[in-house]
Design a protein around this motif. Structure first.
Motif, short mmCIF file in Angstrom:
data_model
loop_
_atom_site.label_atom_id
_atom_site.label_comp_id
_atom_site.label_asym_id
_atom_site.label_seq_id
_atom_site.Cartn_x
_atom_site.Cartn_y
_atom_site.Cartn_z
N MET A 152 0.85 -1.19 0.00
CA MET A 152 0.00 0.00 0.00
C MET A 152 0.89 1.25 0.00
SD MET A 152 -2.99 1.48 0.09
CE MET A 152 -4.28 0.37 0.72
N PRO A 153 0.77 2.11 -1.01
CA PRO A 153 1.59 3.32 -1.03
C PRO A 153 1.14 4.32 0.04
CG PRO A 153 0.03 3.32 -2.84
CD PRO A 153 -0.10 1.99 -2.18
N ARG A 154 2.10 5.06 0.56
CA ARG A 154 1.78 6.02 1.63
C ARG A 154 1.20 7.32 1.09
NH1 ARG A 154 7.13 5.57 5.58
NH2 ARG A 154 6.88 3.34 6.10
N ASP A 155 1.53 7.65 -0.15
CA ASP A 155 1.17 8.97 -0.67
C ASP A 155 0.01 8.93 -1.66
OD1 ASP A 155 2.66 7.52 -2.45
OD2 ASP A 155 3.73 9.24 -3.28
N LEU A 156 -0.64 7.77 -1.82
CA LEU A 156 -1.75 7.67 -2.75
C LEU A 156 -2.97 7.10 -2.04
CD1 LEU A 156 0.06 6.15 -5.88
CD2 LEU A 156 -0.64 8.53 -5.57
N GLU A 157 -4.14 7.54 -2.45
CA GLU A 157 -5.39 7.02 -1.88
C GLU A 157 -5.88 5.86 -2.76
OE1 GLU A 157 -9.89 8.55 -0.72
OE2 GLU A 157 -8.25 10.00 -0.89
N ILE A 158 -5.84 4.66 -2.21
CA ILE A 158 -6.18 3.46 -2.99
C ILE A 158 -7.47 2.85 -2.43
CG2 ILE A 158 -5.40 1.18 -3.74
CD1 ILE A 158 -3.69 3.45 -4.82
N GLU A 159 -8.39 2.52 -3.34
CA GLU A 159 -9.62 1.83 -2.98
C GLU A 159 -9.85 0.67 -3.93
OE1 GLU A 159 -12.59 4.80 -3.38
OE2 GLU A 159 -12.17 5.74 -1.43
N GLU A 160 -10.66 -0.28 -3.52
CA GLU A 160 -11.03 -1.37 -4.43
C GLU A 160 -11.71 -0.77 -5.66
OE1 GLU A 160 -13.16 -4.60 -2.74
OE2 GLU A 160 -11.55 -5.16 -1.35
N ASN A 161 -11.43 -1.35 -6.81
CA ASN A 161 -11.93 -0.92 -8.12
C ASN A 161 -11.16 0.25 -8.70
OD1 ASN A 161 -14.03 -2.88 -8.16
ND2 ASN A 161 -15.29 -1.55 -6.89
N SER A 162 -10.16 0.78 -7.96
CA SER A 162 -9.34 1.86 -8.51
C SER A 162 -8.55 1.34 -9.71
CB SER A 162 -8.35 2.38 -7.46
OG SER A 162 -9.01 3.00 -6.39
N ARG A 163 -8.42 2.20 -10.71
CA ARG A 163 -7.57 1.91 -11.87
C ARG A 163 -6.19 2.49 -11.57
NH1 ARG A 163 -7.35 -1.58 -16.17
NH2 ARG A 163 -6.80 -0.58 -18.14
N VAL A 164 -5.16 1.66 -11.60
CA VAL A 164 -3.83 2.11 -11.18
C VAL A 164 -2.77 1.69 -12.20
CG1 VAL A 164 -4.41 2.03 -8.71
CG2 VAL A 164 -3.44 0.01 -9.82
N SER A 165 -1.65 2.43 -12.17
CA SER A 165 -0.46 2.05 -12.92
C SER A 165 0.53 1.47 -11.92
CB SER A 165 0.17 3.27 -13.60
OG SER A 165 -0.72 3.82 -14.55
N ILE A 166 1.11 0.33 -12.26
CA ILE A 166 2.10 -0.27 -11.37
C ILE A 166 3.40 -0.53 -12.13
CG2 ILE A 166 0.20 -1.42 -10.16
CD1 ILE A 166 1.46 -4.10 -11.09
N LYS A 167 4.51 -0.44 -11.41
CA LYS A 167 5.80 -0.82 -11.96
C LYS A 167 6.10 -2.22 -11.48
CE LYS A 167 10.62 0.50 -12.50
NZ LYS A 167 11.68 1.49 -12.18
N ILE A 168 6.27 -3.16 -12.42
CA ILE A 168 6.54 -4.53 -12.07
C ILE A 168 7.98 -4.66 -11.59
CG2 ILE A 168 6.72 -6.90 -12.95
CD1 ILE A 168 4.43 -6.25 -14.85
N GLU A 169 8.16 -5.31 -10.45
CA GLU A 169 9.49 -5.47 -9.89
C GLU A 169 10.03 -6.89 -10.03
OE1 GLU A 169 8.93 -3.97 -5.93
OE2 GLU A 169 9.32 -1.91 -6.56
N SER A 170 9.14 -7.86 -10.00
CA SER A 170 9.60 -9.25 -10.17
C SER A 170 8.47 -10.11 -10.72
CB SER A 170 10.10 -9.84 -8.85
OG SER A 170 9.03 -9.98 -7.93
N VAL A 171 8.85 -11.12 -11.51
CA VAL A 171 7.90 -12.08 -12.07
C VAL A 171 8.47 -13.48 -11.86
CG1 VAL A 171 6.67 -12.88 -14.12
CG2 VAL A 171 7.12 -10.44 -13.84
N THR A 172 7.79 -14.27 -11.04
CA THR A 172 8.24 -15.64 -10.75
C THR A 172 7.24 -16.62 -11.33
OG1 THR A 172 9.22 -14.88 -8.67
CG2 THR A 172 8.90 -17.25 -8.94
N PRO A 173 7.64 -17.49 -12.27
CA PRO A 173 6.71 -18.46 -12.86
C PRO A 173 6.10 -19.37 -11.79
CG PRO A 173 8.74 -18.35 -14.10
CD PRO A 173 8.99 -17.59 -12.83
N GLY A 174 4.89 -19.86 -12.06
CA GLY A 174 4.26 -20.80 -11.15
C GLY A 174 4.95 -22.15 -11.18
N LYS A 175 4.64 -22.99 -10.21
CA LYS A 175 5.27 -24.31 -10.13
C LYS A 175 4.90 -25.18 -11.33
CE LYS A 175 5.56 -24.44 -5.07
NZ LYS A 175 5.16 -25.16 -3.84
N ARG A 176 3.65 -25.00 -11.81
CA ARG A 176 3.19 -25.76 -12.98
C ARG A 176 2.86 -24.78 -14.10
NH1 ARG A 176 -1.55 -28.65 -9.70
NH2 ARG A 176 -1.72 -26.45 -9.16
#
Length: 273
Positions: free
Chosen positions: A234-258
């Motif tokens: 949860m960012p400290r400087d942004l007001e986030i609610e469910e259904n909000s449309r947001v931009s995110i910076k991806i930091e890591s992507v780990t494939p699933g086990k299968r």
């Protein structure tokens, strides 16, 4: 309309007194001068219940549209065949005032013993939620969670669309309000790998679907595509609610086990759209 009322008046008064459940298709939506929404349907000729002429206009105001969801969007019922009971005859406006809410309450009461016994029903998918879908059985709507539709927590929307039918049984009935939760008789399991092109250090759009408290921190789940969410702090400087449309910076992507498992994606919310 007066002639129709006169022909069917005795039958209409009996239907009201007995709270007989009628059925009709919603064919019009409108609003009163005060802004209250309502839907209209037509009472069909039905000799079994004494309706000799038929053709009476039936109006269901928004507060009487659903027994479980007082904020139901009437548009969701447009073109649907629904149950209702007749509550009164509005002579001035020339229509019947009716209630789907009351019909649902009566239907649910009559189904209660079978619901509790685990009876299997064929239901129709009538909507979707963040966590599953809505299935209607005999005019009564309940929720089915993704975890009660699949064995791997994949999304019901990967397999079903509006109007599809499936076999369900009642899993539980809410003690507080009597709301029904269904489970699928034959649960689905994703068999095809999820395809995605999310990579670290890229910025993507998504919708906030859940905010979770993990004790010392709060996590925000952002849906990036069907079946794939990213977990962000949860960012400290942004007001986030469910259904909000947001931009995110991806930091890591780990494939699933299968191959059929979704990837584990971590990111950081940088903007609310």
């Amino acid at each position: 309309m007066d002639k129709i009322f006169n022909t069917d008046r005795t039958a209409l008064e009996k239907l009201m007194a007995d709270e007989t459940i009628c059925w009709g298709t919603v064919d019009r939506l409108a609003r009163t001068e005060e802004g209250m929404g309502y839907m209209m349907l037509t009472l069909a000729k039905n000799l079994d219940i004494g309706i000799k002429a038929g053709g009476e206009k039936c109006v269901i105001y928004a507060p009487e549209a659903d027994c479980d969801n007082p904020n139901l969007r009437l548009m969701n019922l447009m073109g649907r065949r629904i149950p209702f009971v007749i509550c009164g005859i509005d002579e001035d406006k020339g229509w019947l005032t009716c209630s789907r809410k009351r019909a649902q309450e009566l239907l649910k009461t009559s189904m209660l013993q079978d619901l509790q016994s685990g009876r299997i029903y064929e239901g129709e998918v009538v909507g979707f939620s963040r966590y599953g879908g809505y299935v209607e059985v005999g005019g009564v709507t309940g929720h089915i969670r993704n975890s009660d539709f699949t064995t791997d927590h994949s999304d019901i929307r990967e397999y079903m669309k509006m109007g599809d039918r499936l076999e369900v049984r009642c899993k539980e009935i809410s003690a507080s309000d009597g709301y029904i939760f269904w489970e699928a008789v034959n649960k689905q399991h994703r068999t095809k790998p999820l395809t995605f092109d999310f990579e670290p250090d890229t910025i993507v759009l998504g919708n906030v679907v859940r905010i979770a408290n993990f004790g010392q921190s709060t996590g925000v789940f952002v849906n990036l595509q069907l079946g794939i969410d990213a977990l962000c702090p949860m960012p400290r400087d942004l007001e986030i609610e469910e259904n909000s449309r947001v931009s995110i910076k991806i930091e890591s992507v780990t494939p699933g086990k299968r191959p059929t498992d979704p990837p584990r994606i971590r990111g950081r919310i940088i903007r609310v759209s």
